[in-house]
Write an enzyme that holds these catalytic residues in place. Structure first.
Site, short mmCIF file in Angstrom:
data_model
loop_
_atom_site.label_atom_id
_atom_site.label_comp_id
_atom_site.label_asym_id
_atom_site.label_seq_id
_atom_site.Cartn_x
_atom_site.Cartn_y
_atom_site.Cartn_z
N LEU A 169 26.54 54.55 48.64
CA LEU A 169 26.95 53.50 47.70
C LEU A 169 28.37 53.01 47.97
CD1 LEU A 169 25.37 54.87 44.39
CD2 LEU A 169 24.44 53.16 45.97
N ARG A 170 29.05 53.65 48.90
CA ARG A 170 30.32 53.17 49.48
C ARG A 170 31.52 53.20 48.55
NH1 ARG A 170 28.66 54.27 54.37
NH2 ARG A 170 27.39 52.69 55.39
N ASN A 192 30.50 60.47 51.74
CA ASN A 192 31.38 60.03 52.84
C ASN A 192 31.97 58.66 52.54
OD1 ASN A 192 28.81 58.87 53.19
ND2 ASN A 192 29.09 58.65 55.40
N HIS A 214 23.38 66.88 57.90
CA HIS A 214 23.35 65.80 58.90
C HIS A 214 23.44 66.50 60.25
CE1 HIS A 214 24.98 61.89 60.68
NE2 HIS A 214 25.31 62.78 61.59
N HIS A 245 17.49 63.00 57.14
CA HIS A 245 17.02 61.92 58.03
C HIS A 245 16.55 62.38 59.41
CE1 HIS A 245 21.16 62.38 59.30
NE2 HIS A 245 21.67 61.58 58.39
N ASP A 267 18.32 56.48 53.54
CA ASP A 267 19.61 56.48 54.25
C ASP A 267 20.24 55.08 54.18
OD1 ASP A 267 21.82 57.32 55.65
OD2 ASP A 267 20.81 57.53 57.58
ZN LIG Z 1 23.61 61.28 58.02
#
Ligand SMILES: [Zn+2]
Length: 438
Positions: free
Chosen positions: A60-61, A91, A176, A229, A302
């Site tokens: 969602l930044r 992140n 990840h 992912h 993602d």
């Molecule tokens: Zn990732």
């Protein structure tokens, strides 16, 4: 305002039976025998009613990157895609690595009101992979999981300790998986297309060796590992093996891995640049096989919005990632249900009950007493992807212009209508029909 809503003669997502479902005060209630005064009525004979979709992996930044997306715009996109809950990755700038930032995300999401947001907090301080973040405190503040997504936790010793602490919170670590020395400065899948384009490749093993490592660390620590992912044949195998060993390991994949291959990069198309990268046709087939045999626990998008000028850079310099919230359901129906890989009920389960189980989120059903988090969609309605109409600030999709089946008519979260296709099309009819929605 908690309005009354009536879904009249719609199809039950699991049984296909015709049902009428009533909503009042934010929950599903028994259908009143004599009218339901003031209710907003949805009548769409070809439409399916299901629990609201859940996406355990979105970006969602916010904080810090609101030019790409905001919590408000990203959750509005989620509602348009039929989602009533998302889990957002930490992140951001700065990363969500403290209790205060977890609370900040929750407040912003609540203020926007489009979709439930479950923050995923960082594993390490600043996502630098060195010092553990305060996992216990962040879990108490509402973090549903921990992840350094965007980057791996490269140091196995730190991952071991993180899993030990996370185990005590009951929350999984979302991994990840990417070995930095194998990914190196790769920008797309290692293979023929990368060689043809003269681009640096990322081998499947960059992902799968880390899946194997973290499965072993789950065994060592008893901590829960959720593999993010997944894209590569060997990673699906690693997850399958971990389950066979009875380890606390789950895994997710995304629509682009069952729809596309690295050939979509075609002529340096940055809309097909994501991490992990699109793989080979054999990997795409392995992805579908892992979905069909139950190896994959749930679907995620993602969703990774970027600005157009960032994606307009040369391929090697453009950022990784595509948006996904507003195409996820249709890509699932078009490429998994229509070809017969999954029944519609199983496909929807992988976007609803299944992710709720993975993160321990409250159950949602069409039965009285359930929270009224619902989506009404027409599986057979076709539409053309037009990124200019996305609610997300991101327009970075490889599916622009694609004709897809499966259209969201309405999304209801906590008894409120958070998205309505007919309203957007400018239809004035208060009682929506399938016709009006087309
Ligand atoms: Zn990732």
């Amino acid at each position: 305002m908690s309005a009354r809503i009536l879904f009249r003669d719609v199809r039950h997502w699991r049984t296909g039976a015709r049902v009428t479902v009533a909503v009042e005060n934010g929950v599903v209630v028994p259908v009143p025998a004599h009218g339901f005064e003031g209710a907003r009525v949805f009548e769409a004979p070809d439409a399916v009613l299901a629990p609201g979709l859940v996406d355990l992996h979105v970006h969602l930044r916010e904080p810090g990157q609101s030019a790409k997306e905001t919590i408000a715009s990203g959750t509005r996109a989620a509602a348009a895609g039929g989602f009533t809950a998302v889990a957002c990755m930490p992140n951001t700038a700065p990363p969500v690595d403290t209790q205060a930032w977890v609370e900040w995300v929750l407040h912003r999401a609540e203020a926007a009101g489009h979709c439930r947001v479950h923050p995923i907090a960082a594993v390490t301080a600043g996502q630098k992979g060195e010092q553990l973040a305060p996992l216990q405190a962040m879990a108490a503040a509402g973090a549903v999981a921990f992840s350094d997504d965007g980057a791996p936790v490269a140091d196995a010793g730190i991952m071991r300790r993180a899993l030990e602490y996370a185990r005590n919170t009951g929350r999984p670590i979302v991994c990840h998986e990417e070995d930095p020395s194998l990914k190196n400065d790769g920008v797309m899948n290692e293979g023929f297309t990368a060689a043809r384009l003269g681009l640096r490749g990322i081998p499947n093993a960059a992902e799968s060796v880390m899946c194997r490592r973290d499965a072993d660390l789950a065994e060592l620590t008893g901590g829960r590992v959720h593999l993010a992912h997944l894209s590569a044949t060997q990673s699906f195998d690693a997850l399958r093996d971990a389950k066979r060993r009875g380890l606390p390991v789950t895994g997710e994949t995304c629509p682009h891995y069952w729809v596309l291959t690295d050939e979509s990069v075609a002529d340096y198309d940055t809309a097909a640049k994501m991490n992990p990268p699109l793989r080979s046709e054999a990997d795409r087939a392995a992805c579908i096989a892992a979905i069909v045999d139950g190896t994959i626990d749930c679907f995620v998008t993602d969703h990774a919005p970027h600005m157009a000028d960032e994606k307009d850079r040369p391929f090697a310099e453009a950022p990784f990632g595509i948006v996904g919230l507003e195409t996820a359901l249709a890509l699932t129906i078009t490429f998994l249900v229509r070809p017969g890989h999954l029944t519609l009920a199983r496909a929807i389960e992988l976007w609803t009950d299944a992710p709720r189980r993975v993160f321990g989120l409250p159950e949602v059903s069409l039965e009285p007493g359930s929270p009224a988090d619902l989506v009404l969609f027409e599986p057979d309605a076709e539409w053309t992807v037009d990124p200019s109409r996305f609610h997300s600030r991101g327009r970075n999709t490889p599916f622009a212009g694609w004709r897809l089946a499966g259209r969201v008519l309405a999304t209801v979260m906590g008894g409120r209508i958070t998205h309505e296709a007919a309203a957007e099309a400018g239809a004035a009819e208060p009682a929506m029909t399938a016709e009006a929605a087309r």
